[in-house]
Design an enzyme around this catalytic site. Structure first.
Site, PDB file in Angstrom:
ATOM      1  CE  LYS A  13      -2.357  -1.012   4.447  1.00 33.53           C
ATOM      2  NZ  LYS A  13      -1.226  -2.491   4.206  1.00 33.53           N
ATOM      3  NE  ARG A  88      -3.314  -0.782  10.932  1.00 32.42           N
ATOM      4  CZ  ARG A  88      -2.434  -0.182   9.909  1.00 32.42           C
ATOM      5  NH1 ARG A  88      -2.300   1.218   9.905  1.00 32.42           N
ATOM      6  NH2 ARG A  88      -1.210  -1.040   9.913  1.00 32.42           N
ATOM      7  NE  ARG A 127       7.788  -2.780   5.835  1.00 30.05           N
ATOM      8  CZ  ARG A 127       7.007  -2.959   5.683  1.00 30.05           C
ATOM      9  NH1 ARG A 127       6.121  -2.611   4.441  1.00 30.05           N
ATOM     10  NH2 ARG A 127       6.714  -2.870   6.923  1.00 30.05           N
ATOM     11  NE  ARG A 160       7.434  -0.650   9.438  1.00 22.31           N
ATOM     12  CZ  ARG A 160       5.743  -0.029   9.389  1.00 22.31           C
ATOM     13  NH1 ARG A 160       6.056  -0.304   8.544  1.00 22.31           N
ATOM     14  NH2 ARG A 160       5.251  -0.967   9.698  1.00 22.31           N
ATOM     15  NE  ARG A 171       3.298  -4.815  11.371  1.00 22.70           N
ATOM     16  CZ  ARG A 171       4.138  -4.747  10.155  1.00 22.70           C
ATOM     17  NH1 ARG A 171       5.184  -5.011  10.106  1.00 22.70           N
ATOM     18  NH2 ARG A 171       4.146  -3.594   9.326  1.00 22.70           N
TER      19      ARG A 171
HETATM   20  P1  AMP Z   1       1.435   0.811   8.995  1.00 29.73           P
HETATM   21  O1  AMP Z   1       2.750   1.754   9.209  1.00 29.73           O
HETATM   22  O2  AMP Z   1       0.438   0.698   8.259  1.00 29.73           O
HETATM   23  O3  AMP Z   1       2.401  -1.065   8.954  1.00 29.73           O
HETATM   24  O4  AMP Z   1       1.627   0.750  10.410  1.00 29.73           O
HETATM   25  C1  AMP Z   1       2.785   0.582  11.403  1.00 29.73           C
HETATM   26  C2  AMP Z   1       1.975   0.502  12.948  1.00 29.73           C
HETATM   27  O5  AMP Z   1       1.272   2.047  13.252  1.00 29.73           O
HETATM   28  C3  AMP Z   1       0.803  -0.450  13.062  1.00 29.73           C
HETATM   29  O6  AMP Z   1       1.510  -2.390  13.931  1.00 29.73           O
HETATM   30  C4  AMP Z   1      -0.317  -0.217  14.481  1.00 29.73           C
HETATM   31  O7  AMP Z   1       0.516  -0.380  15.383  1.00 29.73           O
HETATM   32  C5  AMP Z   1       0.144   1.243  14.129  1.00 29.73           C
HETATM   33  N1  AMP Z   1      -1.018   2.314  13.577  1.00 29.73           N
HETATM   34  C6  AMP Z   1      -1.286   2.616  11.674  1.00 29.73           C
HETATM   35  N2  AMP Z   1      -2.464   3.070  11.264  1.00 29.73           N
HETATM   36  C7  AMP Z   1      -3.016   2.792  12.889  1.00 29.73           C
HETATM   37  C8  AMP Z   1      -3.989   3.496  13.066  1.00 29.73           C
HETATM   38  N3  AMP Z   1      -4.794   3.199  11.375  1.00 29.73           N
HETATM   39  N4  AMP Z   1      -5.006   2.488  14.013  1.00 29.73           N
HETATM   40  C9  AMP Z   1      -4.472   1.596  14.476  1.00 29.73           C
HETATM   41  N5  AMP Z   1      -3.181   1.414  14.454  1.00 29.73           N
HETATM   42  C10 AMP Z   1      -2.441   1.664  13.341  1.00 29.73           C
END
Ligand code: AMP
Length: 216
Positions: A13, A88, A127, A160, A171
Site C-alpha cells: 500500500k 483499520r 524489507r 522496522r 500484525r
Molecule cells: P503501518 O506503517 O501502516 O504498517 O503501521 C504501523 C503500526 O502503526 C501498526 O502496526 C499500528 O501499531 C500503528 N497504526 C498505524 N495506523 C493505525 C491505525 N489506523 N489504527 C491503529 N494503529 C495504527
C-alpha cells in the site's frame, strides 16, 4: 479522487501510494508514517503509541482519530487523497465517514490489496528502508545498488522493529480480527475494488492506473 488503501501489512500500500500521489497529484496520508515521525520527535502521541507499535498491536482509536482529524481539518488534503493504513477498525471507518461528511467530501473507492500470508512474511522479512528519505527496498526483489546503503543519499538502511517475524505474525492476526471486517463494510457501501497485490510493483501500479482511468 479520494481513496482508502486497504490491505494487510506488506501488501504494498505504502509503495503504491507514494507512486500514485505523484502521478495523480493527490495527498498521501499514512498513519504509520505519522506515528513513526511522532516517536522520532519524542512527542506525547509518540510516547503513547510506541509500545503498541512495537508489539504490532493497533494504537487506540481515539489517538488515531485525533491524528487524522488534525490532518484533515482545513487542509489541502480534501482536494484529493490516499489514506494508507487508516481506517483499520469499523469504529475508525465510522469516524472517517463523519469527518468527510462534515467537510462535504465523499470517498470514491476503497482499494483492497489482495495477497496471501506467506508472501507477506517473505516480503516483510526482506524489507529495509532509508531513515533519511524513507525510500524502501526489498531483498532480493528490489536491492539497493550498494549493499546496505540508500541509492539516493547513501544513508545506512534500517529495518522496522515491527518487521520481525513474530511481530509480523501478530500484525497479520490483528489485521484479520480488526481490519478485515472493513472489506465487507466498504463492499456494502459499493466502493470496494480488489487488485492482485502479489504481482510485481510495476504490474500493481499499472492495475491501479487502469482501474482509476476506468473510473473517470
Ligand atoms: P503501518 O506503517 O501502516 O504498517 O503501521 C504501523 C503500526 O502503526 C501498526 O502496526 C499500528 O501499531 C500503528 N497504526 C498505524 N495506523 C493505525 C491505525 N489506523 N489504527 C491503529 N494503529 C495504527
Amino acid at each position: 479522487m479520494n481513496l482508502v488503501f486497504l490491505g494487510p501489512p506488506g501488501s504494498g500500500k505504502g509503495t503504491q501510494a507514494v507512486k500514485l500521489t505523484k502521478e495523480k497529484g493527490l495527498t498521501h496520508l499514512s498513519t504509520g508514517d505519522l506515528l513513526r515521525a511522532a516517536i522520532k520527535n519524542g512527542s506525547e502521541l509518540g510516547k503513547k503509541a510506541e509500545g503498541y507499535m512495537k508489539k504490532g498491536e493497533l494504537v487506540p482509536d481515539e489517538l488515531i482519530v485525533g491524528l487524522i482529524e488534525n490532518e484533515i481539518t482545513g487542509n489541502e488534503i480534501l482536494n484529493g487523497f490516499i489514506l494508507d493504513g487508516f481506517p483499520r477498525t469499523i469504529n475508525q471507518a465510522e469516524k472517517l465517514k463523519e469527518m468527510l461528511a462534515n467537510n462535504k467530501v465523499v470517498l470514491d473507492k476503497s482499494i483492497l490489496f489482495d495477497i496471501d500470508d506467506d508472501e507477506i512474511v517473505k516480503r516483510l522479512s526482506g524489507r529495509w528502508y532509508c531513515p533519511k528519505c524513507n525510500a524502501s527496498y526489498n531483498y532480493p526483489a528490489k536491492m539497493p545498488k550498494v549493499e546496505g546503503h540508500c541509492d539516493f543519499d547513501n544513508a545506512q538502511l534500517k529495518r522496522r522493529p515491527d518487521d520481525k517475524e513474530d511481530v509480523v505474525r501478530n500484525r497479520l492476526e490483528i489485521y484479520k480480527r480488526q481490519t478485515k471486517p472493513l472489506e465487507d463494510y466498504y463492499r456494502k457501501e459499493s466502493i470496494l475494488v480488489a487488485i492482485d497485490a502479489k504481482q510485481s510493483p510495476d504490474e500493481v501500479f499499472q492495475s491501479l492506473i487502469n482501474l482509476l482511468n476506468g473510473l473517470n
